[in-house]
Design an enzyme around this catalytic site. Structure first.
Site, PDB file in Angstrom:
ATOM      1  N   ASP A   1      36.161  39.455  26.868  1.00 62.40           N
ATOM      2  CA  ASP A   1      37.475  39.712  27.443  1.00 62.40           C
ATOM      3  C   ASP A   1      38.511  39.168  26.460  1.00 62.40           C
ATOM      4  O   ASP A   1      38.717  37.961  26.373  1.00 62.40           O
ATOM      5  CB  ASP A   1      37.555  39.015  28.807  1.00 62.40           C
ATOM      6  CG  ASP A   1      38.984  38.933  29.349  1.00 62.40           C
ATOM      7  OD1 ASP A   1      39.918  39.406  28.679  1.00 62.40           O
ATOM      8  OD2 ASP A   1      39.150  38.368  30.448  1.00 62.40           O
TER       9      ASP A   1
ATOM     10  N   GLN B   1      43.639  37.634  26.379  1.00 55.86           N
ATOM     11  CA  GLN B   1      44.512  36.539  25.961  1.00 55.86           C
ATOM     12  C   GLN B   1      44.425  36.274  24.457  1.00 55.86           C
ATOM     13  O   GLN B   1      45.233  35.516  23.919  1.00 55.86           O
ATOM     14  CB  GLN B   1      44.145  35.254  26.714  1.00 55.86           C
ATOM     15  CG  GLN B   1      44.385  35.321  28.208  1.00 55.86           C
ATOM     16  CD  GLN B   1      45.859  35.404  28.563  1.00 55.86           C
ATOM     17  OE1 GLN B   1      46.718  34.971  27.796  1.00 55.86           O
ATOM     18  NE2 GLN B   1      46.157  35.976  29.708  1.00 55.86           N
TER      19      GLN B   1
ATOM     20  N   CYS C   1      44.394  33.647  38.745  1.00 56.64           N
ATOM     21  CA  CYS C   1      43.278  34.606  38.884  1.00 56.64           C
ATOM     22  C   CYS C   1      41.991  34.024  38.313  1.00 56.64           C
ATOM     23  O   CYS C   1      41.196  34.742  37.701  1.00 56.64           O
ATOM     24  CB  CYS C   1      43.592  35.945  38.235  1.00 56.64           C
ATOM     25  SG  CYS C   1      44.926  36.821  39.040  1.00 56.64           S
TER      26      CYS C   1
ATOM     27  N   LYS D   1      49.932  42.176  27.097  1.00 56.46           N
ATOM     28  CA  LYS D   1      49.978  40.745  26.790  1.00 56.46           C
ATOM     29  C   LYS D   1      50.269  40.522  25.303  1.00 56.46           C
ATOM     30  O   LYS D   1      50.473  39.393  24.870  1.00 56.46           O
ATOM     31  CB  LYS D   1      48.670  40.076  27.179  1.00 56.46           C
ATOM     32  CG  LYS D   1      48.437  40.085  28.695  1.00 56.46           C
ATOM     33  CD  LYS D   1      47.317  39.202  29.096  1.00 56.46           C
ATOM     34  CE  LYS D   1      46.800  39.483  30.490  1.00 56.46           C
ATOM     35  NZ  LYS D   1      47.689  38.986  31.556  1.00 56.46           N
TER      36      LYS D   1
ATOM     37  N   HIS E   1      38.470  34.869  34.068  1.00 53.63           N
ATOM     38  CA  HIS E   1      39.469  35.510  34.919  1.00 53.63           C
ATOM     39  C   HIS E   1      38.713  36.393  35.921  1.00 53.63           C
ATOM     40  O   HIS E   1      37.628  36.879  35.622  1.00 53.63           O
ATOM     41  CB  HIS E   1      40.353  36.373  34.004  1.00 53.63           C
ATOM     42  CG  HIS E   1      41.550  36.990  34.664  1.00 53.63           C
ATOM     43  ND1 HIS E   1      41.460  38.103  35.456  1.00 53.63           N
ATOM     44  CD2 HIS E   1      42.864  36.655  34.620  1.00 53.63           C
ATOM     45  CE1 HIS E   1      42.678  38.436  35.874  1.00 53.63           C
ATOM     46  NE2 HIS E   1      43.550  37.561  35.384  1.00 53.63           N
TER      47      HIS E   1
END
Lengths: 148, 414
Positions: free
Chosen positions: B208, B211, B372, B234, B131
């Site tokens: 990261d 998600q 993104c 999220k 991302h």
């Protein structure tokens, strides 16, 4: 289906599937590129302008049905117009999409088919990308225009 | 004799759906079918109530006051840190820094950890599917230090090619940055293997987890990474809050990210003595209500159980993959064996934006665009996909609504 059909009218689908004036204008002497960062759509508008009159217009690029149809309908509408008339047409078209003008078929011709876009504010940028790019080409701006 | 199927943890989806007030609303006269969860999930009443109760009964500024409410607010905020630390699998609560979200967490690591340590010739190794929030902070630090960004490619299914990754790990690799789960493709990356390879070469890993948080049982200590970043929104929590987990010894050696109140021990105009982590990285009055909401969201996930959630979402993904792939002209984008519940696809002859608008008229919310992740889209040679992403509250009926909407798109563009 009715609200969907008001956005995706036959004429829009037709100009999406078989865009008119796609390519480069004959003896082009003005051009600009436009970019919609929201969806990644890119368009290049080329013009040949002689004595203040638009003799030919063409566009190229990848886009959604709304932006492609708008570019195609724009190119059809512009050929033969004075530069000043073209600018005024964009103003009227923009007012049509942003909702503060009554749709006047006499003034806008086939462009009226895009009036359904005003119910979808997120898509106004799709319908105006080619027009902003046209404006940049007429202004002779070197910078690529962005809808953001 | 019980079978393996019977032993699987299950989720009562209809009960869960009643926890989410927004799911009862209508869009354009139709029941909302919300399939844009990878962008942001909806919020259960437990999270909304926790934030409201905090403001109604406990709010004051934290850490400084001597009065009753200041104590309640401090307890709520630091209690939220305990919950988040536990949920992330952190061994020490002091390793959890509250930030605005994953983006700020990665920027914090880039500026506070990487920038002072990197120089010309050093390499930052990222994957092709990152991302923008795990690319741009590294580009900034590369410009500032002269370090170079190296990209590890994917295989044809959208999974990280581990061999290619290993081939790009060099003695100059100082930082390895990667997503735990791809927002655009759903791929679950082999993070533990990557971290092990990186550790062998002395590179620091930054994961990261934006998600991953709504789908996977997190275990930052077990993964073997050095930094792990998450956002609350999220994973059923509020916007504007997230957490950075970092190994204690790394955080202890890092200078502050921003200056201000809360992050100091003593201040004079001659100089300032900084607080220890995590306070050192939390300048200014923090997002107290956000932290409380984030903890409530993690409590909600833990009460349902990540295994039960994963089982349900896996079922949804399998069903959706089958149903959507069967539509004429559909091409799935991202077919890795190990995926979270994200389904990206193209519809032949129809731009993703038109797909999104037409689905919206059916009440179905999906994401369309480059997600993104423009370098990923460029590598796949496409400008945009349509993406349906499923949460614990989605149902097979909602996938049927998606499929019916896609049939409508095909009809219109036929």
């Amino acid at each position: 289906m009715s609200d969907l059909r008001s956005l995706y009218q036959e004429i829009i689908l037709d100009h999406y599937k078989r865009p008119r004036h796609r390519g480069v204008a004959a003896e082009a002497n003005r051009e600009a590129e436009g970019y919609n960062p929201l969806c990644g759509d890119k368009v290049r508008v080329t013009l040949s302008v002689r004595d203040g009159r638009i003799e030919d217009v063409a566009f190229d690029g990848e886009g959604c049905a709304i932006s492609t149809a708008s570019a195609s309908l724009m190119s059809e509408a512009l050929a033969g117009l004075e530069v000043e008339e073209a600018r005024q047409l964009f103003e009227r078209f923009h007012r049509l999409l942003t909702g503060d003008a009554v749709a006047d078929e006499e003034e806008l011709g086939k462009l009226i088919a895009l009036s359904g876009v005003r119910e979808y504010p997120m898509r106004v940028k799709c319908a105006t990308l080619a027009w902003h790019t046209l404006q940049a080409a007429l202004d002779g701006t070197d910078q690529a225009v962005s809808t953001e | 004799m019980t079978t393996a199927t019977q032993q699987r943890s299950t989720l009562d989806v209809e009960v869960c759906r009643r926890d989410f007030p927004i799911l009862a609303t209508e869009v354009r006269g139709r029941p909302l079918v919300y399939l844009d969860n990878a962008a942001s999930s909806q919020k259960p009443r437990q999270v909304i109530a926790a934030i409201e109760t905090y403001y109604r009964e406990k709010h004051a500024n934290v850490h400084r006051g001597v009065h009753h409410l200041a104590q309640l607010a401090t307890d709520a905020y630091e209690g939220a840190r305990d919950t988040v630390a536990r949920h992330l699998g952190a061994r020490d609560r002091r390793e959890v820094v509250f930030v605005r979200g994953t983006t700020e967490a990665i920027n914090l690591v880039a500026q506070s950890f990487a920038r002072p340590r990197l120089g010309a010739g050093d390499e930052i190794l990222l994957t092709q599917l990152e991302h923008h929030s795990n690319i741009v902070p590294w580009q900034l630090v590369a410009q500032q230090t002269g370090a170079r960004i190296v990209v590890a490619p994917l295989d044809a299914t959208g999974q990280l090619d581990l061999e290619q990754f290993e081939a790009r790990l060099s003695p100059q690799t100082r930082i390895v940055g990667l997503a735990h789960v791809s927002n655009a493709l759903g791929t679950v990356l082999p993070v533990a293997e990557v971290c092990e390879l990186a550790r062998q070469r002395g590179a620091v890993t930054v994961v990261d987890g934006a998600q991953a948080a709504p789908h996977l049982q997190l275990d930052v200590a077990g993964l073997g990474c050095d930094f792990y970043a998450v956002s609350a929104h999220k994973a059923y929590g509020p916007t504007g809050i997230g957490a950075l987990w970092g190994r204690g010894e790394l955080l202890a050696a890092m200078p502050p990210y921003q200056g201000g109140g809360e992050m100091i021990r003593t201040v004079s105009f001659e100089g300032t003595d900084f607080a220890e982590a995590p306070a050192r990285f939390e300048a200014g009055t923090p997002n107290i209500a956000g932290a409380v909401g984030m903890a409530a969201a993690f409590d909600y996930l833990d009460a349902l159980g990540l295994e039960a959630i994963a089982n349900h979402e896996h079922d949804l993904l399998e069903y959706a993959t089958r149903q959507v792939a069967a539509i004429e002209g559909v091409q799935l984008v991202g077919t890795a064996a190990n995926k979270a519940s994200v389904l990206s696809f193209l519809l032949d002859g129809v731009h993703a934006h038109d797909v999104g608008t037409i689905l919206d008229t059916e009440g179905v919310a999906v994401r369309v665009g480059h997600h993104c992740a423009q370098p990923l889209m460029d590598s796949l040679g496409i400008a945009a996909t349509a993406r349906a992403s499923f949460a614990l509250y989605n149902t097979r009926q909602e996938i049927d609504a998606l499929v019916a909407g896609l049939e409508r798109v095909r009809e219109l563009f036929a």
